[in-house]
Scaffold this motif. Structure first.
Motif, mmCIF file in Angstrom:
data_model
loop_
_atom_site.group_PDB
_atom_site.id
_atom_site.type_symbol
_atom_site.label_atom_id
_atom_site.label_comp_id
_atom_site.label_asym_id
_atom_site.label_seq_id
_atom_site.Cartn_x
_atom_site.Cartn_y
_atom_site.Cartn_z
ATOM 1 N N LEU A 5 0.753 -1.184 0.118
ATOM 2 C CA LEU A 5 -0.062 0.123 0.047
ATOM 3 C C LEU A 5 0.796 1.184 -0.043
ATOM 4 C CD1 LEU A 5 -2.946 1.219 0.123
ATOM 5 C CD2 LEU A 5 -2.756 0.944 2.698
ATOM 6 N N GLY A 6 2.079 1.466 0.891
ATOM 7 C CA GLY A 6 2.949 2.327 0.707
ATOM 8 C C GLY A 6 3.538 2.613 -0.697
ATOM 9 N N THR A 7 3.790 1.460 -1.274
ATOM 10 C CA THR A 7 4.523 1.683 -2.529
ATOM 11 C C THR A 7 3.339 2.364 -3.600
ATOM 12 O OG1 THR A 7 5.985 -0.291 -2.133
ATOM 13 C CG2 THR A 7 5.492 0.345 -4.498
ATOM 14 N N VAL A 8 2.308 1.869 -3.379
ATOM 15 C CA VAL A 8 1.172 2.425 -4.529
ATOM 16 C C VAL A 8 0.635 3.916 -4.224
ATOM 17 C CG1 VAL A 8 -1.198 2.170 -5.079
ATOM 18 C CG2 VAL A 8 0.193 0.173 -4.836
ATOM 19 N N LEU A 9 0.788 3.990 -2.988
ATOM 20 C CA LEU A 9 0.594 5.489 -2.616
ATOM 21 C C LEU A 9 1.730 6.378 -3.128
ATOM 22 C CD1 LEU A 9 -1.428 5.099 0.770
ATOM 23 C CD2 LEU A 9 -2.386 5.697 -1.371
ATOM 24 N N GLU A 36 12.230 27.910 -25.398
ATOM 25 C CA GLU A 36 12.823 26.575 -24.902
ATOM 26 C C GLU A 36 11.824 25.542 -25.361
ATOM 27 O OE1 GLU A 36 14.333 27.053 -20.666
ATOM 28 O OE2 GLU A 36 15.143 28.957 -21.329
ATOM 29 N N PRO A 37 12.570 24.428 -25.463
ATOM 30 C CA PRO A 37 11.527 23.161 -25.783
ATOM 31 C C PRO A 37 11.324 22.751 -24.589
ATOM 32 C CG PRO A 37 13.996 22.663 -26.018
ATOM 33 C CD PRO A 37 13.825 24.175 -26.040
ATOM 34 N N PRO A 38 9.861 22.186 -24.379
ATOM 35 C CA PRO A 38 9.513 21.717 -22.902
ATOM 36 C C PRO A 38 9.930 20.563 -22.515
ATOM 37 C CG PRO A 38 7.867 21.425 -24.456
ATOM 38 C CD PRO A 38 8.961 22.192 -25.346
ATOM 39 N N TYR A 39 10.195 20.412 -21.232
ATOM 40 C CA TYR A 39 10.552 19.162 -20.489
ATOM 41 C C TYR A 39 9.571 18.211 -20.598
ATOM 42 C CZ TYR A 39 14.244 21.676 -18.103
ATOM 43 O OH TYR A 39 15.437 22.349 -17.840
ATOM 44 N N PRO A 40 9.855 16.964 -21.438
ATOM 45 C CA PRO A 40 8.783 16.076 -21.354
ATOM 46 C C PRO A 40 8.474 15.494 -20.127
ATOM 47 C CG PRO A 40 10.898 15.120 -22.068
ATOM 48 C CD PRO A 40 11.355 16.525 -21.674
ATOM 49 N N VAL A 41 7.036 15.137 -20.176
ATOM 50 C CA VAL A 41 6.676 14.405 -19.038
ATOM 51 C C VAL A 41 6.606 12.749 -19.281
ATOM 52 C CG1 VAL A 41 4.718 13.675 -17.353
ATOM 53 C CG2 VAL A 41 5.104 16.210 -18.343
ATOM 54 N N GLY A 42 7.622 11.977 -18.607
ATOM 55 C CA GLY A 42 7.542 10.507 -18.917
ATOM 56 C C GLY A 42 7.599 9.793 -17.766
ATOM 57 N N VAL A 43 7.361 8.471 -17.786
ATOM 58 C CA VAL A 43 7.239 7.576 -16.743
ATOM 59 C C VAL A 43 8.574 6.703 -16.634
ATOM 60 C CG1 VAL A 43 6.019 5.774 -15.743
ATOM 61 C CG2 VAL A 43 4.778 7.433 -17.058
ATOM 62 N N PRO A 44 9.329 6.750 -15.493
ATOM 63 C CA PRO A 44 10.533 5.910 -15.679
ATOM 64 C C PRO A 44 10.119 4.479 -15.290
ATOM 65 C CG PRO A 44 10.245 7.244 -13.551
ATOM 66 C CD PRO A 44 8.971 7.603 -14.452
ATOM 67 N N TRP A 45 9.955 3.759 -16.115
ATOM 68 C CA TRP A 45 9.404 2.461 -16.015
ATOM 69 C C TRP A 45 10.321 1.438 -15.294
ATOM 70 C CZ3 TRP A 45 4.451 2.128 -16.205
ATOM 71 C CH2 TRP A 45 3.582 2.690 -17.232
ATOM 72 N N GLN A 46 11.640 1.527 -15.551
ATOM 73 C CA GLN A 46 12.775 0.698 -15.033
ATOM 74 C C GLN A 46 12.636 0.980 -13.432
ATOM 75 O OE1 GLN A 46 16.276 1.457 -17.017
ATOM 76 N NE2 GLN A 46 16.003 -0.206 -18.631
ATOM 77 N N SER A 47 12.736 2.590 -13.187
ATOM 78 C CA SER A 47 12.507 2.611 -11.710
ATOM 79 C C SER A 47 11.543 2.185 -10.863
ATOM 80 C CB SER A 47 12.913 4.102 -11.506
ATOM 81 O OG SER A 47 14.026 4.709 -11.972
ATOM 82 N N VAL A 50 11.649 -1.533 -10.180
ATOM 83 C CA VAL A 50 12.301 -2.078 -8.942
ATOM 84 C C VAL A 50 11.644 -1.759 -7.733
ATOM 85 C CG1 VAL A 50 14.660 -1.366 -7.758
ATOM 86 C CG2 VAL A 50 14.604 -1.746 -10.253
ATOM 87 N N VAL A 51 10.870 -0.378 -7.787
ATOM 88 C CA VAL A 51 10.034 -0.032 -6.484
ATOM 89 C C VAL A 51 8.917 -1.105 -6.427
ATOM 90 C CG1 VAL A 51 8.549 1.664 -5.853
ATOM 91 C CG2 VAL A 51 10.993 2.214 -6.727
ATOM 92 N N ALA A 52 8.474 -1.574 -7.432
ATOM 93 C CA ALA A 52 7.467 -2.455 -7.183
ATOM 94 C C ALA A 52 7.849 -3.939 -6.700
ATOM 95 C CB ALA A 52 6.583 -2.617 -8.397
ATOM 96 N N ALA A 58 9.845 -8.731 0.065
ATOM 97 C CA ALA A 58 10.005 -8.574 1.193
ATOM 98 C C ALA A 58 8.757 -9.245 1.768
ATOM 99 C CB ALA A 58 9.908 -7.096 1.531
ATOM 100 N N MET A 59 7.595 -9.277 1.031
ATOM 101 C CA MET A 59 6.521 -9.901 1.546
ATOM 102 C C MET A 59 6.478 -11.355 1.308
ATOM 103 S SD MET A 59 3.139 -7.563 0.312
ATOM 104 C CE MET A 59 3.607 -7.314 -1.485
ATOM 105 N N LEU A 60 7.149 -11.966 0.058
ATOM 106 C CA LEU A 60 7.232 -13.215 -0.171
ATOM 107 C C LEU A 60 8.378 -13.893 1.084
ATOM 108 C CD1 LEU A 60 7.683 -13.535 -3.786
ATOM 109 C CD2 LEU A 60 5.958 -14.581 -2.492
ATOM 110 N N GLY A 61 9.374 -13.157 1.473
ATOM 111 C CA GLY A 61 10.370 -13.499 2.411
ATOM 112 C C GLY A 61 9.672 -13.695 3.591
#
Length: 78
Positions: A5-9, A36-47, A50-52, A58-61
């Motif tokens: 729940l903390g991860t999702v929030l 100036e060119p705008p900063y793109p809004v992107g999702v860091p999928w790799q990060s 890892v966070v997920a 930890a829960m499985l362990g």
């Protein structure tokens, strides 16, 4: 459960705040010359992957290393 729940929030709040900051910064830069060119809004999928994965591991362990039942204590007659 708490880690998940903390991860999702945390991920939801982080993505929302970062999108709002980038949107506001791109709007303030629209009035300047040269434009100036705008900063793109992107999702860091790799990060996010890892966070997920860390709370899942930890829960499985915890589930594998925790006893499923509490020990039954013998009752003493009084």
């Amino acid at each position: 459960m708490i880690a998940g729940l903390g991860t999702v929030l945390g991920v939801t709040a982080g993505l929302g705040v970062s999108a709002a900051v980038l949107y506001a910064y791109n709007q303030t830069g629209a009035d300047r010359w040269p434009v100036e060119p705008p900063y793109p809004v992107g999702v860091p999928w790799q990060s996010l992957a890892v966070v997920a994965v860390v709370p899942l591991v930890a829960m499985l362990g915890a589930g594998l290393l925790t006893r499923s039942r509490l020990p039954i204590e013998a009752r003493r007659a009084t």
